[in-house]
Design a protein around this motif. Sequence first.
Motif, PDB file in Angstrom:
ATOM      1  N   GLY A 170       0.818  -1.204   0.000  1.00 35.81           N
ATOM      2  CA  GLY A 170       0.000   0.000   0.000  1.00 35.81           C
ATOM      3  C   GLY A 170       0.849   1.249   0.000  1.00 35.81           C
ATOM      4  O   GLY A 170       2.036   1.214  -0.333  1.00 35.81           O
ATOM      5  N   GLU A 171       0.206   2.346   0.407  1.00 38.61           N
ATOM      6  CA  GLU A 171       0.891   3.632   0.364  1.00 38.61           C
ATOM      7  C   GLU A 171       0.412   4.537   1.494  1.00 38.61           C
ATOM      8  O   GLU A 171      -0.663   4.349   2.054  1.00 38.61           O
ATOM      9  N   ALA A 172       1.240   5.534   1.778  1.00 36.92           N
ATOM     10  CA  ALA A 172       0.841   6.570   2.724  1.00 36.92           C
ATOM     11  C   ALA A 172      -0.076   7.542   1.992  1.00 36.92           C
ATOM     12  O   ALA A 172       0.077   7.783   0.792  1.00 36.92           O
ATOM     13  N   LEU A 173      -1.029   8.097   2.707  1.00 36.05           N
ATOM     14  CA  LEU A 173      -1.980   9.035   2.113  1.00 36.05           C
ATOM     15  C   LEU A 173      -1.565  10.482   2.354  1.00 36.05           C
ATOM     16  O   LEU A 173      -2.243  11.403   1.913  1.00 36.05           O
ATOM     17  N   ARG A 174      -0.457  10.663   3.079  1.00 35.44           N
ATOM     18  CA  ARG A 174       0.108  11.989   3.347  1.00 35.44           C
ATOM     19  C   ARG A 174       1.620  11.889   3.231  1.00 35.44           C
ATOM     20  O   ARG A 174       2.198  10.831   3.475  1.00 35.44           O
ATOM     21  N   ASP A 175       2.247  13.008   2.899  1.00 35.52           N
ATOM     22  CA  ASP A 175       3.710  12.996   2.780  1.00 35.52           C
ATOM     23  C   ASP A 175       4.409  13.714   3.934  1.00 35.52           C
ATOM     24  O   ASP A 175       5.604  13.949   3.887  1.00 35.52           O
ATOM     25  N   ASP A 176       3.674  14.020   4.999  1.00 34.87           N
ATOM     26  CA  ASP A 176       4.254  14.746   6.126  1.00 34.87           C
ATOM     27  C   ASP A 176       4.263  13.928   7.425  1.00 34.87           C
ATOM     28  O   ASP A 176       4.339  14.472   8.517  1.00 34.87           O
ATOM     29  N   LEU A 177       4.211  12.609   7.303  1.00 37.99           N
ATOM     30  CA  LEU A 177       4.132  11.774   8.494  1.00 37.99           C
ATOM     31  C   LEU A 177       5.498  11.583   9.145  1.00 37.99           C
ATOM     32  O   LEU A 177       6.508  11.437   8.465  1.00 37.99           O
ATOM     33  N   HIS A 178       5.497  11.569  10.453  1.00 31.68           N
ATOM     34  CA  HIS A 178       6.645  11.183  11.269  1.00 31.68           C
ATOM     35  C   HIS A 178       6.106  10.757  12.624  1.00 31.68           C
ATOM     36  O   HIS A 178       4.910  10.872  12.890  1.00 31.68           O
ATOM     37  N   PHE A 179       6.989  10.237  13.450  1.00 33.86           N
ATOM     38  CA  PHE A 179       6.565   9.749  14.762  1.00 33.86           C
ATOM     39  C   PHE A 179       6.987  10.704  15.863  1.00 33.86           C
ATOM     40  O   PHE A 179       8.079  11.268  15.831  1.00 33.86           O
ATOM     41  N   THR A 180       6.128  10.854  16.848  1.00 36.99           N
ATOM     42  CA  THR A 180       6.435  11.513  18.104  1.00 36.99           C
ATOM     43  C   THR A 180       6.885  10.404  19.061  1.00 36.99           C
ATOM     44  O   THR A 180       6.258   9.357  19.137  1.00 36.99           O
ATOM     45  N   ILE A 181       7.961  10.652  19.804  1.00 37.09           N
ATOM     46  CA  ILE A 181       8.484   9.660  20.750  1.00 37.09           C
ATOM     47  C   ILE A 181       7.947   9.966  22.152  1.00 37.09           C
ATOM     48  O   ILE A 181       8.015  11.111  22.612  1.00 37.09           O
ATOM     49  N   LEU A 182       7.424   8.931  22.791  1.00 37.19           N
ATOM     50  CA  LEU A 182       6.914   9.030  24.157  1.00 37.19           C
ATOM     51  C   LEU A 182       7.715   8.076  25.044  1.00 37.19           C
ATOM     52  O   LEU A 182       8.136   7.011  24.581  1.00 37.19           O
ATOM     53  N   ARG A 183       7.896   8.442  26.301  1.00 35.01           N
ATOM     54  CA  ARG A 183       8.592   7.571  27.262  1.00 35.01           C
ATOM     55  C   ARG A 183       7.842   7.537  28.578  1.00 35.01           C
ATOM     56  O   ARG A 183       7.189   8.498  28.962  1.00 35.01           O
ATOM     57  N   LYS A 184       8.012   6.411  29.267  1.00 30.15           N
ATOM     58  CA  LYS A 184       7.398   6.252  30.587  1.00 30.15           C
ATOM     59  C   LYS A 184       8.392   5.577  31.510  1.00 30.15           C
ATOM     60  O   LYS A 184       9.010   4.572  31.158  1.00 30.15           O
ATOM     61  N   GLU A 185       8.526   6.141  32.709  1.00 34.27           N
ATOM     62  CA  GLU A 185       9.330   5.488  33.743  1.00 34.27           C
ATOM     63  C   GLU A 185       8.470   4.428  34.397  1.00 34.27           C
ATOM     64  O   GLU A 185       7.308   4.680  34.736  1.00 34.27           O
ATOM     65  N   LEU A 186       9.035   3.247  34.568  1.00 36.99           N
ATOM     66  CA  LEU A 186       8.322   2.160  35.220  1.00 36.99           C
ATOM     67  C   LEU A 186       8.714   2.142  36.695  1.00 36.99           C
ATOM     68  O   LEU A 186       9.885   2.223  37.031  1.00 36.99           O
ATOM     69  N   VAL A 187       7.721   2.071  37.558  1.00 38.13           N
ATOM     70  CA  VAL A 187       8.001   2.057  39.000  1.00 38.13           C
ATOM     71  C   VAL A 187       7.641   0.736  39.611  1.00 38.13           C
ATOM     72  O   VAL A 187       6.954  -0.059  39.069  1.00 38.13           O
TER      73      VAL A 187
END
Length: 187
Positions: A170-187
């Motif tokens: 398939g294909e992407a429907l937009r050409d401006d995609l990227h990922f945001t990085i999220l982090r979580k500390e595990l307690v």
Amino acid sequence: MAAATQPSAPVTQLTFREATEADIPALLALIRSAYRGESSRAGWTTEADLVADERIDAAGLRAKIGEPEGAVLLATDAQGRLAACCELLRRDAALAYFGLFAVDPKRQAGGIGRQVLAYAEGYARAQWGVRGLEMSVIWTREELIAWYVRRGFVRTAETAPFPYESLVNGEALRDDLHFTILRKELV
């Protein structure tokens, strides 16, 4: 007179295990239904307006299942039906990646996702002793990012490129995609 309260939906009891190659057909159907195509629109986590592909193929899923530093976890309900899955990949001694998270779109918004995330966090701590999880979300998915923030993830200033070259049938429907990085500390 006090307002009536709505009863909360019953919590689905889940059983967890690591996926095997025999699970690939069912996992592919679940993942594709949760991320792409018309069936994904039954849930709230669809990417159907962003990408028109199959998300992952059997070879890619087989590689994730066989990864020595990772695990694909699946969750089944009391009737043995596949309800959700996720991937964990140990990055280093302190950090694991959480991804390939899919909940049956017809059963989203009922607490299954929270249970899977909690199980994955415990698994990463117990199996690898990591102190944190990292994940990536397509930047336009503000509602999804907010869901993770409510569960303790922190949005970082980091981004990662979208894998346009690795789309499956398939294909992407937009050409401006990227990922945001999220982090979580595990307690």
